[in-house]
Design a protein around this motif. Sequence first.
Motif, PDB file in Angstrom:
ATOM      1  N   THR A   1      -3.736   6.333  -7.323  1.00 43.76           N
ATOM      2  CA  THR A   1      -2.823   6.148  -8.117  1.00 43.76           C
ATOM      3  C   THR A   1      -1.477   5.478  -7.382  1.00 43.76           C
ATOM      4  O   THR A   1      -1.145   5.583  -6.089  1.00 43.76           O
ATOM      5  CB  THR A   1      -2.803   7.328  -9.075  1.00 43.76           C
ATOM      6  N   LEU A   2      -1.188   4.924  -8.678  1.00 49.27           N
ATOM      7  CA  LEU A   2       0.651   4.326  -8.669  1.00 49.27           C
ATOM      8  C   LEU A   2       1.823   5.706  -7.851  1.00 49.27           C
ATOM      9  O   LEU A   2       1.338   6.545  -8.977  1.00 49.27           O
ATOM     10  CB  LEU A   2       1.809   3.734  -9.503  1.00 49.27           C
ATOM     11  N   LEU A   3       2.176   6.211  -6.707  1.00 48.80           N
ATOM     12  CA  LEU A   3       3.346   6.154  -7.161  1.00 48.80           C
ATOM     13  C   LEU A   3       4.449   6.854  -8.111  1.00 48.80           C
ATOM     14  O   LEU A   3       4.853   6.056  -8.907  1.00 48.80           O
ATOM     15  CB  LEU A   3       4.075   6.085  -5.493  1.00 48.80           C
ATOM     16  N   PRO A   4       5.164   8.151  -8.988  1.00 50.25           N
ATOM     17  CA  PRO A   4       5.626   8.050 -10.253  1.00 50.25           C
ATOM     18  C   PRO A   4       6.980   7.280  -9.921  1.00 50.25           C
ATOM     19  O   PRO A   4       7.617   7.499  -8.597  1.00 50.25           O
ATOM     20  CB  PRO A   4       6.222   9.315  -9.333  1.00 50.25           C
ATOM     21  N   GLY A   5       6.948   6.421 -10.316  1.00 48.37           N
ATOM     22  CA  GLY A   5       7.998   5.828 -10.872  1.00 48.37           C
ATOM     23  C   GLY A   5       7.835   4.403  -9.759  1.00 48.37           C
ATOM     24  O   GLY A   5       8.677   3.289 -10.082  1.00 48.37           O
ATOM     25  N   ALA A   6       6.893   4.183  -9.536  1.00 51.04           N
ATOM     26  CA  ALA A   6       6.527   3.142  -8.636  1.00 51.04           C
ATOM     27  C   ALA A   6       6.356   1.922  -9.802  1.00 51.04           C
ATOM     28  O   ALA A   6       5.541   1.586 -10.998  1.00 51.04           O
ATOM     29  CB  ALA A   6       5.453   3.094  -8.331  1.00 51.04           C
ATOM     30  N   ASN A   7       6.627   0.348  -9.289  1.00 47.41           N
ATOM     31  CA  ASN A   7       6.245  -0.940 -10.993  1.00 47.41           C
ATOM     32  C   ASN A   7       5.133  -1.333 -10.606  1.00 47.41           C
ATOM     33  O   ASN A   7       4.812  -2.319  -8.732  1.00 47.41           O
ATOM     34  CB  ASN A   7       7.393  -2.267 -10.442  1.00 47.41           C
TER      35      ASN A   7
ATOM     36  N   PRO B   1       0.721  -1.101  -0.148  1.00 54.64           N
ATOM     37  CA  PRO B   1       0.418   0.468   0.186  1.00 54.64           C
ATOM     38  C   PRO B   1       0.618   1.017   0.076  1.00 54.64           C
ATOM     39  O   PRO B   1       0.226   2.439  -0.693  1.00 54.64           O
ATOM     40  CB  PRO B   1      -0.959  -0.154   1.067  1.00 54.64           C
ATOM     41  N   GLU B   2       1.918   1.470   0.185  1.00 55.63           N
ATOM     42  CA  GLU B   2       3.293   2.262  -0.064  1.00 55.63           C
ATOM     43  C   GLU B   2       3.252   2.521  -1.250  1.00 55.63           C
ATOM     44  O   GLU B   2       3.641   3.581  -1.108  1.00 55.63           O
ATOM     45  CB  GLU B   2       3.705   2.088   1.548  1.00 55.63           C
ATOM     46  N   GLY B   3       2.915   2.191  -2.310  1.00 54.62           N
ATOM     47  CA  GLY B   3       3.215   2.107  -3.538  1.00 54.62           C
ATOM     48  C   GLY B   3       1.998   3.245  -3.854  1.00 54.62           C
ATOM     49  O   GLY B   3       2.404   2.989  -5.180  1.00 54.62           O
ATOM     50  N   LEU B   4       1.116   3.165  -3.072  1.00 56.96           N
ATOM     51  CA  LEU B   4      -0.164   4.019  -3.622  1.00 56.96           C
ATOM     52  C   LEU B   4      -0.408   5.884  -2.913  1.00 56.96           C
ATOM     53  O   LEU B   4       0.310   5.706  -2.039  1.00 56.96           O
ATOM     54  CB  LEU B   4      -0.995   3.269  -3.731  1.00 56.96           C
ATOM     55  N   VAL B   5      -0.790   6.196  -4.096  1.00 52.80           N
ATOM     56  CA  VAL B   5      -0.900   7.882  -3.645  1.00 52.80           C
ATOM     57  C   VAL B   5      -1.965   7.870  -3.347  1.00 52.80           C
ATOM     58  O   VAL B   5      -2.647   7.335  -4.601  1.00 52.80           O
ATOM     59  CB  VAL B   5       0.340   8.354  -4.164  1.00 52.80           C
ATOM     60  N   GLU B   6      -3.089   8.123  -2.738  1.00 56.88           N
ATOM     61  CA  GLU B   6      -4.402   9.046  -2.194  1.00 56.88           C
ATOM     62  C   GLU B   6      -4.516  10.157  -3.624  1.00 56.88           C
ATOM     63  O   GLU B   6      -3.607  10.975  -3.232  1.00 56.88           O
ATOM     64  CB  GLU B   6      -5.139   9.053  -0.946  1.00 56.88           C
ATOM     65  N   LYS B   7      -6.090  10.320  -4.732  1.00 58.31           N
ATOM     66  CA  LYS B   7      -6.202  11.379  -5.108  1.00 58.31           C
ATOM     67  C   LYS B   7      -7.922  11.543  -5.051  1.00 58.31           C
ATOM     68  O   LYS B   7      -8.340  10.536  -3.838  1.00 58.31           O
ATOM     69  CB  LYS B   7      -6.159  10.855  -7.037  1.00 58.31           C
TER      70      LYS B   7
END
Length: 274
Positions: free
Chosen positions: A199-205, A187-193
């Motif tokens: 959405t995925l964090l920029p650069g996250a796979n 979940p730390e690879g997600l960002v709330e909009k």
Amino acid sequence: MNNSMISAMVSMNSIQKRLDVLADNIANVGTNGYKRKEASFEDTLTRVQQQPDGLRKTGRSTPMGFNLGFGARLSNVTYNFSQGPIKQTNKPTDLAIEGNAMFAVQADGVQAYTRDGNFHISPDPLNPKIGYLTTSQGYFVQGTDNQPITVPTNGSLQIDASGKISSVVGSTITPVAQLKLVTPRRPEGLVEKDNNLYTLLPGANANDVLGNANALLPGDPNRSTLRQGALEESNVDLTQEMTDMLQVQRAYQLSARALSSSETMMGMANHLRG
């Protein structure tokens, strides 16, 4: 500027951010599928303050010096994806997820994910016989083919626990699509909009952050299921959030008092010096 003033200022800034997180949780206590945010803190800087040699006495059991800190800062904000309560609505297009999964949607050309299953059927303006399954904000819900889900408008929908959508016209049941479900592995690879989307964090796979929930076989303890005619409510515990807010507000008051006391002492020292 003395150490007490620095520590109080840094602490007040961190406490304010903690209050912002709590206020966001409380504001979304009635938002379908909302996941509680949790804040973590860390020391900004600590060092060992050496004590005068006069305190080095025979038989002393504690080491010389003491830890001197300069407050704490917000290190990160995480999302608590624990299950929220299920509310029965009996609306055919309402879907509640039971388990660790999210719906995939297309939000203004961006791949996004949500736990909010408050869906609607939006008619196609070019073909009134079909409609798109959309979120309450009008975003297209995706199928396993990564395309927007279309359904006939002349029948009712039947959605099973695995996310298979069928159109029912009279006694005829026709398979339509399969909802795409993903599992947040990290979940730390997600960002709330906005609009309760992630959405995925920029650069996250995407393969590292998300798993394919549709690939899990029946009987797998990690497999998620869907409930038609129901919605998942927010997993925010209002009582706990209000209790935390009172404690944080009290901590902010103490830090503000420490800052005021430090300012008063500096004023007295300057007055004596003058």
